[in-house]
Design an enzyme around this catalytic site. Sequence first.
Site, mmCIF file in Angstrom:
data_model
loop_
_atom_site.group_PDB
_atom_site.id
_atom_site.type_symbol
_atom_site.label_atom_id
_atom_site.label_comp_id
_atom_site.label_asym_id
_atom_site.label_seq_id
_atom_site.Cartn_x
_atom_site.Cartn_y
_atom_site.Cartn_z
ATOM 1 N N GLU A 122 -7.706 2.890 1.485
ATOM 2 C CA GLU A 122 -9.048 2.939 2.071
ATOM 3 C C GLU A 122 -10.038 2.139 1.236
ATOM 4 O O GLU A 122 -9.971 2.141 0.006
ATOM 5 C CB GLU A 122 -9.593 4.373 2.153
ATOM 6 C CG GLU A 122 -8.662 5.382 2.778
ATOM 7 C CD GLU A 122 -8.488 5.199 4.262
ATOM 8 O OE1 GLU A 122 -9.284 4.448 4.864
ATOM 9 O OE2 GLU A 122 -7.558 5.801 4.808
ATOM 10 N N THR A 123 -10.951 1.499 1.930
ATOM 11 C CA THR A 123 -12.177 0.978 1.330
ATOM 12 C C THR A 123 -13.337 1.689 1.998
ATOM 13 O O THR A 123 -13.434 1.711 3.233
ATOM 14 C CB THR A 123 -12.299 -0.540 1.535
ATOM 15 O OG1 THR A 123 -11.241 -1.202 0.820
ATOM 16 C CG2 THR A 123 -13.638 -1.050 1.019
#
Length: 260
Positions: A46-47
């Site tokens: 995830e970002t």
Amino acid sequence: MRLPLYQVDAFTDQLFAGNPAAVVPLSQWLPETVMQKIAAENNLAETAFILPDGDDWAIRWFTPEAEIDLCGHATLASAFVISHFLKPGAGLIRFSTQVAGELRVTRQGERFSLDFPARPGVAAEVPADVLAALGAAPPPAAFAARDLMLVYDRAEQVAAVKPDFATLARTGRKIIITAPGDDVDFVSRFFAPSVGIAEDPVTGSAHCTLIPYWADRLGKPELTARQISARGGQLWCRMEGQRVQIAGHAVLYLEGNIHV
């Protein structure tokens, strides 16, 4: 354009464990295509992109392939970045989201507690193609919420699963597998190759379904949990009505800048 970037290992108090998340603070939203490309370039599960919203924050999460509705470890990582760098000492951090409503994170010393919506599952059948992709026997019980959760009898069964990720991706399913733990209340693993995450090291959002199940089964609101991926992660959990509390530590790995 130059953007700050932090990479944080979440749900661990040691580097190179837990789940790494990138956190990108913004002054205004970027086009979705650009945020997606940044997430793909980061190539982490995830970002998180965060944006000040008065005294609070807005947050969005992207895997390398898609924007998602809810993410635990990248929210924890974002709270860590805010509390340590953007608003030092902040004890309560509120995030607005596009789908999941308001999320609150409370700092308790060096532990952060996420206040998330409970997502209890309903009894479900496990499709044959999912079992074949997992290479696993049918579980004694299974439940469906956002994710399909398979419940086994022993932690060893969860640890032994070796999915065929390409086949699992074609099912389009996100899969939780779980069982009672030995020195914790329950263990789990999480697979989501259809959105670019083969095995997620530690999945806070999956605990929105895990906690209601185990709190009911074990008859207690407070639980300890471990995600038994290769990196591993430790979580402290609590059932509170229609909400769950998911707590853990975080460690800074990287601080730098993105040039786009």
